[in-house]
Motif scaffolding. Structure first.
Motif, PDB file in Angstrom:
ATOM      1  N   ALA A  45      25.976 -41.720  60.690  1.00  0.00           N
ATOM      2  CA  ALA A  45      24.650 -41.636  60.086  1.00  0.00           C
ATOM      3  C   ALA A  45      23.626 -42.343  60.963  1.00  0.00           C
ATOM      4  CB  ALA A  45      24.656 -42.255  58.688  1.00  0.00           C
ATOM      5  N   THR A  46      22.406 -41.820  60.951  1.00  0.00           N
ATOM      6  CA  THR A  46      21.316 -42.409  61.728  1.00  0.00           C
ATOM      7  C   THR A  46      20.807 -43.668  61.031  1.00  0.00           C
ATOM      8  OG1 THR A  46      20.678 -40.178  62.405  1.00  0.00           O
ATOM      9  CG2 THR A  46      19.068 -41.938  62.755  1.00  0.00           C
ATOM     10  N   PRO A  47      20.767 -44.792  61.729  1.00  0.00           N
ATOM     11  CA  PRO A  47      20.386 -46.058  61.082  1.00  0.00           C
ATOM     12  C   PRO A  47      19.004 -46.042  60.436  1.00  0.00           C
ATOM     13  CG  PRO A  47      21.336 -46.466  63.242  1.00  0.00           C
ATOM     14  CD  PRO A  47      21.161 -44.986  63.128  1.00  0.00           C
ATOM     15  N   ARG A 106      24.851 -44.335  68.837  1.00  0.00           N
ATOM     16  CA  ARG A 106      25.647 -44.378  70.067  1.00  0.00           C
ATOM     17  C   ARG A 106      26.992 -43.684  69.888  1.00  0.00           C
ATOM     18  NH1 ARG A 106      26.601 -49.823  72.818  1.00  0.00           N
ATOM     19  NH2 ARG A 106      27.139 -50.645  70.742  1.00  0.00           N
ATOM     20  N   GLY A 107      27.616 -43.392  71.007  1.00  0.00           N
ATOM     21  CA  GLY A 107      28.990 -42.931  71.023  1.00  0.00           C
ATOM     22  C   GLY A 107      29.160 -41.425  71.067  1.00  0.00           C
ATOM     23  N   ASP A 108      30.391 -41.022  71.376  1.00  0.00           N
ATOM     24  CA  ASP A 108      30.783 -39.615  71.407  1.00  0.00           C
ATOM     25  C   ASP A 108      31.924 -39.409  70.428  1.00  0.00           C
ATOM     26  OD1 ASP A 108      29.037 -38.806  73.585  1.00  0.00           O
ATOM     27  OD2 ASP A 108      30.362 -39.990  74.881  1.00  0.00           O
ATOM     28  N   PRO A 109      32.049 -38.182  69.882  1.00  0.00           N
ATOM     29  CA  PRO A 109      33.127 -37.922  68.931  1.00  0.00           C
ATOM     30  C   PRO A 109      34.498 -38.247  69.518  1.00  0.00           C
ATOM     31  CG  PRO A 109      31.565 -36.108  68.942  1.00  0.00           C
ATOM     32  CD  PRO A 109      31.202 -36.994  70.094  1.00  0.00           C
ATOM     33  N   ARG A 110      35.303 -38.921  68.753  1.00  0.00           N
ATOM     34  CA  ARG A 110      36.634 -39.305  69.205  1.00  0.00           C
ATOM     35  C   ARG A 110      37.499 -38.046  69.363  1.00  0.00           C
ATOM     36  NH1 ARG A 110      39.390 -44.366  68.690  1.00  0.00           N
ATOM     37  NH2 ARG A 110      41.673 -44.163  68.711  1.00  0.00           N
ATOM     38  N   PRO A 111      38.137 -37.871  70.513  1.00  0.00           N
ATOM     39  CA  PRO A 111      38.967 -36.677  70.732  1.00  0.00           C
ATOM     40  C   PRO A 111      40.151 -36.627  69.759  1.00  0.00           C
ATOM     41  CG  PRO A 111      38.516 -37.823  72.802  1.00  0.00           C
ATOM     42  CD  PRO A 111      38.081 -38.740  71.695  1.00  0.00           C
ATOM     43  N   GLY A 112      40.544 -35.405  69.422  1.00  0.00           N
ATOM     44  CA  GLY A 112      41.736 -35.219  68.630  1.00  0.00           C
ATOM     45  C   GLY A 112      41.545 -35.324  67.133  1.00  0.00           C
ATOM     46  N   ARG A 113      40.307 -35.510  66.661  1.00  0.00           N
ATOM     47  CA  ARG A 113      40.045 -35.615  65.233  1.00  0.00           C
ATOM     48  C   ARG A 113      39.205 -34.429  64.762  1.00  0.00           C
ATOM     49  NH1 ARG A 113      41.035 -40.421  62.555  1.00  0.00           N
ATOM     50  NH2 ARG A 113      39.378 -39.958  61.062  1.00  0.00           N
ATOM     51  N   THR A 114      39.481 -33.985  63.534  1.00  0.00           N
ATOM     52  CA  THR A 114      38.775 -32.832  62.986  1.00  0.00           C
ATOM     53  C   THR A 114      37.379 -33.194  62.492  1.00  0.00           C
ATOM     54  OG1 THR A 114      40.896 -31.890  62.306  1.00  0.00           O
ATOM     55  CG2 THR A 114      38.906 -30.966  61.293  1.00  0.00           C
ATOM     56  N   ASP A 145      34.987 -43.178  64.502  1.00  0.00           N
ATOM     57  CA  ASP A 145      34.844 -41.761  64.864  1.00  0.00           C
ATOM     58  C   ASP A 145      34.008 -41.562  66.119  1.00  0.00           C
ATOM     59  OD1 ASP A 145      36.358 -41.021  62.702  1.00  0.00           O
ATOM     60  OD2 ASP A 145      34.719 -40.087  61.577  1.00  0.00           O
ATOM     61  N   PHE A 146      33.093 -42.488  66.400  1.00  0.00           N
ATOM     62  CA  PHE A 146      32.235 -42.378  67.579  1.00  0.00           C
ATOM     63  C   PHE A 146      32.425 -43.558  68.532  1.00  0.00           C
ATOM     64  CE2 PHE A 146      30.471 -39.251  64.829  1.00  0.00           C
ATOM     65  CZ  PHE A 146      29.898 -38.299  65.655  1.00  0.00           C
ATOM     66  N   GLY A 147      33.592 -44.170  68.469  1.00  0.00           N
ATOM     67  CA  GLY A 147      33.938 -45.191  69.427  1.00  0.00           C
ATOM     68  C   GLY A 147      33.587 -46.604  69.003  1.00  0.00           C
ATOM     69  N   PRO A 148      34.007 -47.585  69.814  1.00  0.00           N
ATOM     70  CA  PRO A 148      33.841 -48.999  69.448  1.00  0.00           C
ATOM     71  C   PRO A 148      32.393 -49.448  69.373  1.00  0.00           C
ATOM     72  CG  PRO A 148      34.712 -48.765  71.681  1.00  0.00           C
ATOM     73  CD  PRO A 148      34.786 -47.416  71.061  1.00  0.00           C
ATOM     74  N   GLY A 149      31.522 -48.878  70.205  1.00  0.00           N
ATOM     75  CA  GLY A 149      30.120 -49.280  70.150  1.00  0.00           C
ATOM     76  C   GLY A 149      29.488 -48.935  68.818  1.00  0.00           C
ATOM     77  N   ALA A 150      29.758 -47.728  68.326  1.00  0.00           N
ATOM     78  CA  ALA A 150      29.207 -47.307  67.035  1.00  0.00           C
ATOM     79  C   ALA A 150      29.792 -48.131  65.905  1.00  0.00           C
ATOM     80  CB  ALA A 150      29.486 -45.827  66.809  1.00  0.00           C
ATOM     81  N   LEU A 151      31.062 -48.493  66.035  1.00  0.00           N
ATOM     82  CA  LEU A 151      31.668 -49.342  64.996  1.00  0.00           C
ATOM     83  C   LEU A 151      30.984 -50.704  64.932  1.00  0.00           C
ATOM     84  CD1 LEU A 151      35.335 -49.875  64.032  1.00  0.00           C
ATOM     85  CD2 LEU A 151      33.974 -51.853  64.658  1.00  0.00           C
TER      86      LEU A 151
END
Length: 378
Positions: free
Chosen positions: A115-117, A102-110, A141-147
């Protein structure tokens, strides 16, 4: 009270020692800064319990692309180190990515690491990872859901996690695991990416400045240590993602914080974040691994740093005491970790000796690697 704890108390009682009461091995080894304790030295034997520690395990990006559709990926990623990893009684690693779809790349980070579960969780399980530290600068990096997916997926695979969660209380909650019959409490903390810090009601990492003079550090990390001690573990481990990248020696703040941790009950300090090895210090009989480098990843090799070379750090516990730290040389061959060849092993031995010398750390040759004897004499 665990059998290990009873034995430690009995041994100390016979020796006429005062105990600080901060845990099993910590009690024997002088966990409180207020109490001086001396224990007899212990020599590691073949049947000593072995707990491994490694730095960055980054299973995202190109590592994920290489192995996620390969049926052998969960074992192949560990290369020729797999048998050694499986022979350990337990393994603690810094997981430098979220595990989610899940999630999208967090803006503003390089850099964004995910990883795929379906392959990453079996990979960690097959390597024998007992506990993954999640307190670092890539869990969001991919938002709160991925965390929040990450510790849930790990738990489904039988891997404990600590250092990130749905809120601050969850992020700082220690993990308590059993390794070879020992109860081991693990606390994971970071001073990286304050914007990733868990809030009172929001997901994130176990963030604090990691400066023993800072009230936030004393409150948050001190509270996590107290919670770990309340579990009455045989061993208390702190895994810390700290300090700047590409620095080969710890700052005075890192050194002060590491010693502060030991003075408050930590038996092992496991550092990472710099992407390069730093030295080992033995303080009050406890190993402080200031930076364990990278274990497996797809990072570019930075000129002059050899960030593709590291060690598997093996803590040996014998007869209720911390006996020695064994350093096994490894190399990262782009998305796969392997045993180090002769030239790389020689470089690693020389480098670790030089970087541990400022701490007056005794470093012995042990096969292709090194051995650091531990003594709990004050």
């Amino acid at each position: 009270m665990s059998p290990m704890r009873r034995r430690v108390l009995a041994d100390a009682s016979r020796a006429g020692l005062a105990l600080a009461g901060v845990g099993g091995l910590a009690g024997c080894l002088g966990g409180s800064s207020e109490v001086g304790v001396t224990c007899p030295p212990s020599v590691p034997t073949d049947d000593a319990l072995r707990i491994g520690f490694v730095g960055d395990v980054m299973l995202g990006r190109s590592v994920d692309q290489r192995w996620r559709d390969d049926p052998d990926g969960p074992t192949a990623v560990w290369g020729s180190t797999l048998d050694r990893l499986r022979s350990l009684d337990g393994l603690v690693a810094n997981l430098e990515c979220c595990v989610s779809t899940r999630g999208d790349p967090r803006p503003g980070r390089t850099f964004h690491f995910r990883a795929t579960p379906d392959w990453a969780v079996p990979a960690l399980a097959r390597a024998g990872v007992t506990c993954a530290g999640l307190a670092n600068n890539h869990l969001l990096d991919f938002g709160p859901g991925a965390l929040t997916d990450t510790p849930a997926h790990l738990a489904d695979g039988g891997v404990a996690a600590t250092g990130a969660g749905a809120d601050r209380a969850a992020a700082f909650e220690p993990a308590v695991v059993e390794i070879g019959g020992l109860s081991v409490a693990v606390v994971a903390v970071t001073d990286q990416s304050p914007s990733y810090a868990a809030g009172r009601d929001g997901p994130g990492t176990a963030y604090a400045p990691l400066d023993p003079s800072h009230p936030l550090t004393r409150r948050r990390v001190g509270g996590a240590l107290a919670a770990a001690r309340d579990a009455d573990p045989d061993l208390l481990v702190v895994t810390a993602h700290w300090g700047p990248n590409w620095v080969t020696e710890p700052t005075e703040t890192r050194r002060s914080f590491a010693r502060w941790l030991v003075d408050r009950g930590a038996d092992v300090v496991h550092g990472h974040s710099a992407h390069v090895l730093q030295g080992v210090e033995v303080y009050r009989g406890r190993p402080i691994m200031y930076d364990t480098g990278n274990f497996v990843d797809d990072y570019a090799i930075k000129d002059g740093y050899r960030n593709d070379r590291s060690f598997l750090f093996e803590l040996r516990v014998a007869d209720g005491t911390l006996a020695a730290l064994r350093l096994v040389p490894v190399e990262n061959e782009y998305a796969q970790v392997v045993e180090a060849g002769p030239d790389a092993a020689a470089w690693l031995r020389a480098t670790m000796r030089a970087r541990s010398d400022p701490f007056d750390t005794p470093v012995e040759r042990a096969g292709a690697g090194l051995r650091v004897p531990l003594s709990c004499e004050e």
